[in-house]
Design a protein around this motif. Sequence first.
Motif, PDB file in Angstrom:
ATOM      1  N   GLU A 103      66.342  -2.995  38.534  1.00 45.56           N
ATOM      2  CA  GLU A 103      66.503  -1.616  38.071  1.00 45.56           C
ATOM      3  C   GLU A 103      67.887  -1.394  37.471  1.00 45.56           C
ATOM      4  N   GLN A 104      68.914  -2.029  38.023  1.00 40.70           N
ATOM      5  CA  GLN A 104      70.255  -1.881  37.470  1.00 40.70           C
ATOM      6  C   GLN A 104      70.347  -2.509  36.074  1.00 40.70           C
ATOM      7  N   ARG A 105      69.716  -3.650  35.902  1.00 40.69           N
ATOM      8  CA  ARG A 105      69.761  -4.333  34.605  1.00 40.69           C
ATOM      9  C   ARG A 105      68.925  -3.602  33.547  1.00 40.69           C
ATOM     10  N   GLN A 106      67.934  -2.844  34.009  1.00 41.26           N
ATOM     11  CA  GLN A 106      67.064  -2.113  33.097  1.00 41.26           C
ATOM     12  C   GLN A 106      67.302  -0.604  33.201  1.00 41.26           C
ATOM     13  N   ARG A 107      68.511  -0.216  33.600  1.00 43.25           N
ATOM     14  CA  ARG A 107      68.760   1.208  33.877  1.00 43.25           C
ATOM     15  C   ARG A 107      68.615   2.080  32.637  1.00 43.25           C
ATOM     16  N   GLU A 108      68.969   1.570  31.461  1.00 45.59           N
ATOM     17  CA  GLU A 108      68.843   2.373  30.245  1.00 45.59           C
ATOM     18  C   GLU A 108      67.374   2.628  29.917  1.00 45.59           C
ATOM     19  N   LYS A 109      66.539   1.643  30.139  1.00 44.51           N
ATOM     20  CA  LYS A 109      65.104   1.814  29.905  1.00 44.51           C
ATOM     21  C   LYS A 109      64.534   2.871  30.845  1.00 44.51           C
ATOM     22  N   LEU A 110      64.959   2.835  32.116  1.00 38.99           N
ATOM     23  CA  LEU A 110      64.483   3.827  33.089  1.00 38.99           C
ATOM     24  C   LEU A 110      64.945   5.230  32.704  1.00 38.99           C
ATOM     25  N   ARG A 111      66.217   5.345  32.294  1.00 40.65           N
ATOM     26  CA  ARG A 111      66.762   6.661  31.954  1.00 40.65           C
ATOM     27  C   ARG A 111      66.121   7.215  30.690  1.00 40.65           C
ATOM     28  N   ALA A 112      65.699   6.335  29.803  1.00 39.54           N
ATOM     29  CA  ALA A 112      65.022   6.791  28.596  1.00 39.54           C
ATOM     30  C   ALA A 112      63.695   7.469  28.931  1.00 39.54           C
ATOM     31  N   HIS A 113      63.163   7.187  30.118  1.00 39.97           N
ATOM     32  CA  HIS A 113      61.916   7.805  30.573  1.00 39.97           C
ATOM     33  C   HIS A 113      62.167   8.827  31.667  1.00 39.97           C
ATOM     34  N   MET A 154      64.052   8.617  34.394  1.00 39.03           N
ATOM     35  CA  MET A 154      64.154   8.105  35.754  1.00 39.03           C
ATOM     36  C   MET A 154      65.523   7.468  35.979  1.00 39.03           C
ATOM     37  N   SER A 155      65.938   7.387  37.240  1.00 39.00           N
ATOM     38  CA  SER A 155      67.232   6.805  37.586  1.00 39.00           C
ATOM     39  C   SER A 155      67.031   5.516  38.371  1.00 39.00           C
ATOM     40  N   ASP A 164      76.102  10.618  39.458  1.00 41.57           N
ATOM     41  CA  ASP A 164      75.103  10.122  38.518  1.00 41.57           C
ATOM     42  C   ASP A 164      75.691   9.006  37.656  1.00 41.57           C
ATOM     43  N   SER A 165      76.628   8.258  38.241  1.00 44.99           N
ATOM     44  CA  SER A 165      77.346   7.223  37.507  1.00 44.99           C
ATOM     45  C   SER A 165      76.486   5.971  37.347  1.00 44.99           C
ATOM     46  N   ASP A 166      77.062   4.959  36.686  1.00 44.39           N
ATOM     47  CA  ASP A 166      76.423   3.653  36.552  1.00 44.39           C
ATOM     48  C   ASP A 166      76.853   2.695  37.662  1.00 44.39           C
ATOM     49  N   SER A 167      77.692   3.171  38.571  1.00 47.24           N
ATOM     50  CA  SER A 167      78.166   2.324  39.660  1.00 47.24           C
ATOM     51  C   SER A 167      77.129   2.229  40.769  1.00 47.24           C
ATOM     52  N   LEU A 168      77.306   1.227  41.621  1.00 49.46           N
ATOM     53  CA  LEU A 168      76.526   1.112  42.848  1.00 49.46           C
ATOM     54  C   LEU A 168      77.411   1.534  44.012  1.00 49.46           C
TER      55      LEU A 168
END
Length: 328
Positions: free
Chosen positions: A109-119, A121-122, A222-226
């Motif tokens: 999910e972290q590697r595909q986070r942009e794809k998820l956010r485009a739909h 989702m986080s 809502d950052s990109d960090s873990l």
Amino acid sequence: MATADHIKALIRSHSEGDEERFYAIALQVAAQAARQGHTKMAKELRDLVDRAKAHGEPPAQGQKTKPVPIVQPRGELAGLLTASFPTIRLADMALDQSVRSRLERILLEQRQREKLRAHGMSPIQKLLLVGPPGTGKTMTASALASELGIPLFTIRLDGLITRYLGETAAKLRLIFDAIQQTRAVYFFDEFDALGSERATKNEVGEIRRVLNSFLQFLEQDDSDSLVAGATNHPQILDKALFRRFDAVIEYGLPSADISEQVMRARLALLDTSKVDWSAAAEAAEGLSHSEVTRACEQAAKNAILQQHTRIDTGEVVEALRERRAVHR
């Protein structure tokens, strides 16, 4: 991509023949590329370094091997965060399959986070790791940072928690500002010191206010960090915390199969043809991953000091029994 500091450091390490430093800086360039979204370039750089290391020679005697971290906390954050750049991979860890599957899902999910956010989702971003000491929680934070090519920032609770009214919450805000600004894994170890139950009679008012602030910051993040918290005592955590984390991962003591994996890996440089792994795994029952590792290190040292490279079942079992005695 690479900054001027990176380039200068690469040239300097190359001219000095410091191979390990050169590779470390190259990995930092890959990490920065990953943070900026250049995942393909980051992967190519890491693959190049891995291949170069595989075909290279060990560093000469006296050669520097400590990485030079380019991303480091500054100012007030220097007393709150400790930066590291781990190299351990998830495949290097002996984990229960259910835990491994959940961590692999987090990485996906972290590697595909942009794809998820485009739909709309986080990705999974906030993790709570719970379980006995020595079962792999801290190592998990390192492996996640390494797999994602980002730094690991460990929060120093001794610098965070103070006795002055409002100061701890202000420092906590600094940390969450950093979480927004710099993509990394932010690791709160011994999290129960910060997140203990607000209704506890012995708890002071300042800690309750700090926990309230933490809950607010965590919910707003809502950052990109873990963000990962680890605790050996989940029973004393405030119940509201569990709702704020995207995933709660439970670690347990290793099974016989996992103990065998740990022992085989730690004793791989010795001749283990005389080791009955089933007997050794039985002797390791009830010990944590780290305790099994330390027992194997002790057995290996004993063999080396006795000037032989073969180790047998008795030596491994004896080291495990000694470790159990220390544990008790």
